[in-house]
Design an enzyme around this catalytic site. Structure first.
Site, PDB file in Angstrom:
ATOM      1  N   TYR A 124       0.536  -4.303  12.252  1.00  0.00           N
ATOM      2  CA  TYR A 124       0.362  -2.979  12.015  1.00  0.00           C
ATOM      3  C   TYR A 124       1.168  -2.195  12.718  1.00  0.00           C
ATOM      4  O   TYR A 124       1.892  -1.065  12.439  1.00  0.00           O
ATOM      5  CB  TYR A 124      -1.059  -2.399  12.176  1.00  0.00           C
ATOM      6  CG  TYR A 124      -1.876  -2.982  10.865  1.00  0.00           C
ATOM      7  CD1 TYR A 124      -2.393  -2.004   9.863  1.00  0.00           C
ATOM      8  CD2 TYR A 124      -2.073  -4.229  10.265  1.00  0.00           C
ATOM      9  CE1 TYR A 124      -2.969  -2.078   8.651  1.00  0.00           C
ATOM     10  CE2 TYR A 124      -2.528  -4.652   8.954  1.00  0.00           C
ATOM     11  CZ  TYR A 124      -3.311  -3.533   8.086  1.00  0.00           C
ATOM     12  OH  TYR A 124      -3.791  -4.017   7.198  1.00  0.00           O
ATOM     13  N   ASN A 132     -10.370  -3.170   1.822  1.00  0.00           N
ATOM     14  CA  ASN A 132      -9.819  -3.238   0.500  1.00  0.00           C
ATOM     15  C   ASN A 132     -11.065  -2.886  -0.286  1.00  0.00           C
ATOM     16  O   ASN A 132     -12.263  -2.814  -0.064  1.00  0.00           O
ATOM     17  CB  ASN A 132      -9.260  -4.321   0.025  1.00  0.00           C
ATOM     18  CG  ASN A 132      -7.911  -4.636   0.609  1.00  0.00           C
ATOM     19  OD1 ASN A 132      -7.139  -3.653   0.741  1.00  0.00           O
ATOM     20  ND2 ASN A 132      -7.352  -5.908   0.783  1.00  0.00           N
ATOM     21  N   HIS A 184      -4.421   1.127  11.637  1.00  0.00           N
ATOM     22  CA  HIS A 184      -4.289  -0.368  12.744  1.00  0.00           C
ATOM     23  C   HIS A 184      -5.722  -0.717  12.809  1.00  0.00           C
ATOM     24  O   HIS A 184      -6.544  -0.062  13.313  1.00  0.00           O
ATOM     25  CB  HIS A 184      -3.724   0.037  13.704  1.00  0.00           C
ATOM     26  CG  HIS A 184      -3.221  -1.148  14.572  1.00  0.00           C
ATOM     27  ND1 HIS A 184      -3.473  -2.736  14.033  1.00  0.00           N
ATOM     28  CD2 HIS A 184      -2.319  -1.243  15.576  1.00  0.00           C
ATOM     29  CE1 HIS A 184      -2.823  -3.131  15.018  1.00  0.00           C
ATOM     30  NE2 HIS A 184      -2.284  -2.807  15.875  1.00  0.00           N
ATOM     31  N   HIS A 220       0.735  -1.278  -0.046  1.00  0.00           N
ATOM     32  CA  HIS A 220       0.036  -0.116   0.004  1.00  0.00           C
ATOM     33  C   HIS A 220       0.920   1.312   0.085  1.00  0.00           C
ATOM     34  O   HIS A 220       0.305   2.469   0.602  1.00  0.00           O
ATOM     35  CB  HIS A 220      -1.091   0.013   1.173  1.00  0.00           C
ATOM     36  CG  HIS A 220      -1.909  -0.968   0.934  1.00  0.00           C
ATOM     37  ND1 HIS A 220      -3.099  -1.137   0.502  1.00  0.00           N
ATOM     38  CD2 HIS A 220      -1.971  -2.260   1.958  1.00  0.00           C
ATOM     39  CE1 HIS A 220      -3.724  -2.151   0.700  1.00  0.00           C
ATOM     40  NE2 HIS A 220      -2.954  -2.724   1.518  1.00  0.00           N
TER      41      HIS A 220
END
Length: 694
Positions: A359, A145, A336, A72
């Site tokens: 994360y 997503n 996160h 990402h």
């Protein structure tokens, strides 16, 4: 809600800096007399170390970049707000989901997964859709997503999957692409990826705009209400503009013409006041229904078909402010899945469980230590009080003698809060069993939902999926891997495997496909909302264009929230039939049809002759036709369509077929037909008709 009412924006105002009219200083506030020369021993002598301004300026420059995200990395963000339509108090005690009077500030980051920060926006890839809600109970991050499922079932395989899809180690090739051996080797050897691959080979991986793609939380989460009762929940974002994609040939050309296509589109829409809107939907299941399906609801490679578990629309997100500084906001924002508020909790999805570790570990590296929550874009609007101290880049000045719990010197402050007063309590799920490295048998079905996806597609979408497989596997050098992929996807659908095999020189495996699950019409993009709003149109014209009708066209387009750009041979002002000058925004050199949703060719013999004098004008129209876009021409403008091969007949008739609109004269009715055609996004019926383009 305007900025004055938005508490997050008021908080960020503390950190916003403008240099207009200000004196140049060092980072210590010392005013600088000279910023053109370093301090030297004589004009031609060596630079000396005591030039603290040079050293500070150069040191900061040397450290301007932080490590990009492993995945990402290529992203773009915007601020917005969330409003709740109806209370979910029966299911959750999260205040931002129960109080309809609250407007919750938020920040969204859209992204691609595989490529580096410098890659193109329009590659075939999953898109990240991460939302940070700044709630009064603390930050809540919905990190998802644009595809509702994922490649793997257990987080321990995530490094393997990313290593496979990233550029190959010997030569760092290819960038931002899955069309290579290691990725497809992984897919063929890890069949749990089959369902996700069907989505990635579809138009879902080629969004027309961030504003025109769905978002999904992917995982199954829990809602917990005030009574402590749990429900399973999946989150959805539904774009008000519908779900639309680019076509593959178009994406490759856009990458060369404007690699920032999607981020520019989002920025421009917000700047123009065309605020993107997404409705929040939830699928809710009672705990009693957990095992009532032929799939495991905790399996991240599975979705809950909307026809079985309807999506309930409960609120709306509006993106209404661009960032002031990309680095400070978009690049430093830290999401996160473990950032929760009371009323939302986790499930035992093994992919989700692994993300809870990953994360925080990532942010520690990227953002310089444990104090990344103090960066302005990450700061909650809720008060922060705890016994965490020091570390790199600590921003707060914590007063007091104590920094531990329990304590008597500060009367035990900061003190824990009972759950009845808003303190977070994890759901008390009963768990028993042996410690084991294994996966539930209920995760073993890798193909039925992949098959459901295939059989839910329209013939056009199925054709595009086959073409995508052929392109991707056509880049795979290993014949063994190509054959193995065909063997794997023969278990999804026999006709799919045959179509792939015929394009890559493999042998189709027959007779082993699973029985598909029920068809889910919601999976097809053809069933989604269609709107002309915020589309972009190229209006091609030259000298002698009809001023009155051009102005009428632009007025109609603006009324429908369509952005029009004048395209001519050059960007020099063009004179209309009454002497009025209009200034083109683009020339045939700087523009391309792939940057627009539709093309309109104005009439006027002289103007059309001018356009035809540049051979690229015909290519402009031809390309739009080949990408199934709406094309309109009036009067002499039809000659340009003939030159492009989009129509054959030189006689101008009023026709409206397959998204090609022709008229002898312009009229309001013709403009409206043009706008209605734009709303269709593509005119796939051209595939079913003999094309005039040879």
């Amino acid at each position: 809600m305007n900025d004055e009412e938005n508490v997050k924006q008021k908080q960020l105002d503390t950190y916003r800096v403008t240099d207009k009219g200000e004196a140049l200083t060092t980072n210590q506030g010392l005013r600088v007399e000279d910023d053109e020369h370093s301090l030297k021993v004589s004009p031609r002598g060596p630079t000396i170390m005591e030039d603290f301004h040079f050293r500070e300026k150069m040191t900061h420059f040397d450290h301007e970049r932080i490590p990009e995200r492993v995945v990402h990395a290529r992203g773009f963000g915007a601020h917005g707000e969330f409003e709740l339509y109806e209370s979910l108090v029966a299911y959750t005690k999260a205040k931002f989901l129960t109080d309809t009077s609250i407007r919750t500030p938020l920040f969204v980051r859209f992204s691609t997964v595989a490529g580096s920060r410098g890659s193109s926006d329009t590659v075939r890839d999953v898109r990240g859709f991460a939302v940070k809600f700044y709630t009064e109970e603390g930050n809540y991050d919905l990190v998802g997503n644009n595809i509702p499922v994922f490649f793997i079932q257990d987080a321990v395989k995530f490094p393997d999957f990313i290593h496979a899809v990233k550029p190959e180690p010997p030569n760092e090739i290819p960038q931002a692409s899955s069309a290579h051996d290691t990725f497809w080797d992984f897919v063929s050897m890890n069949t749990e990826s089959a369902h996700m691959i069907m989505w990635v080979m579809s138009g879902r991986a080629l969004p027309r705009s961030f504003r025109m793609m769905e978002g999904f939380g992917v995982h199954t989460f829990r809602f917990i209400n005030e009574q402590g009762k749990s429900h399973f929940v999946k989150f959805h974002w539904k774009p008000k503009l519908g779900v639309h994609s680019l076509v593959w040939d178009e994406t490759q050309k856009v990458a060369g013409k404007d690699p920032d296509f999607n981020r520019r589109d989002l920025w421009d829409a917000i700047e123009q006041g065309n605020y993107p809107e997404f409705e929040l939907g939830v699928q809710i299941l009672s705990e009693e229904d957990e095992f009532n399906f032929d799939f495991d609801i905790l399996d991240a490679t599975k979705l809950w078909p909307e026809e079985i578990v309807p999506v309930r629309i409960v609120g709306k997100m509006t993106l209404n402010r661009n960032t002031d500084n990309f680095f400070a906001e978009t690049e430093q924002v830290a999401f996160h899945v473990g950032h929760l508020v009371p009323g939302i909790d986790f499930t035992n999805d093994p992919l989700l469980q692994g993300r809870l570790f990953s994360y925080t570990d990532t942010q520690l590296l990227r953002l310089g230590g444990p104090n990344f929550p103090e960066i302005p874009i990450n700061r909650p609007i809720a008060p922060v009080h705890n016994n965490q101290r020091d570390g790199m880049h600590r921003m707060t000045i914590n007063q007091g003698q104590t920094s531990y719990h329990k304590n008597s010197l500060a009367n035990n402050a900061p003190a824990p809060v009972p759950s009845s007063e808003g303190g977070y309590r994890h759901y008390e799920e009963k768990v028993e069993g042996r410690k084991i490295k294994a996966r539930s048998n209920s995760f073993e079905d890798h193909f039925s939902q992949a098959s459901m996806f295939w059989h839910s597609m329209s013939p056009i979408e199925q054709s595009q999926i086959v073409d995508a497989f052929r392109f991707e596997l056509g880049k795979v050098m290993s014949k063994e891997i190509r054959q193995r992929v065909v063997d794997v996807f023969s278990q999804v659908a026999e006709d799919l495997a045959v179509g792939i095999a015929e394009g890559i020189g493999a042998t189709p495996t027959k007779g082993v496909a699973v029985s598909p699950a029920a068809i889910s019409p919601a999976l097809s993009m053809m069933t989604k909302a269609k709107s002309p709003a915020t589309r972009k149109v190229a209006v091609m014209l030259g000298t002698g264009y009809q001023t009155a009708t051009a102005q009428a066209l632009l007025k109609e387009l603006t009324a429908s929230k369509i952005t029009a750009e004048i395209v001519s041979n050059t960007i020099a002002p063009v004179k209309g039939d009454d002497g009025t000058l209009i200034e083109p925004q683009q020339s045939l050199l700087t523009a391309a049809s792939v940057l627009y949703d539709a093309v309109y060719v104005s009439g006027g013999a002289q103007g059309v002759d001018e356009l035809l004098s540049d051979v690229t004008s015909a290519g402009f129209v031809r390309e739009a036709f080949q990408h199934y876009k709406t094309i309109a021409a009036v009067g002499d403008g039809v000659r340009l369509l003939i030159s492009a091969g989009a129509v054959e007949d030189a006689e101008v008739r009023d026709t409206r077929m397959n998204g090609v609109l022709i008229a002898k004269e312009e009229s309001t009715d013709f403009f409206k037909s043009f706008i209605d055609a734009i709303a269709q996004h593509r005119h796939w019926d051209r595939l079913l008709q003999p094309s005039p383009i040879k």
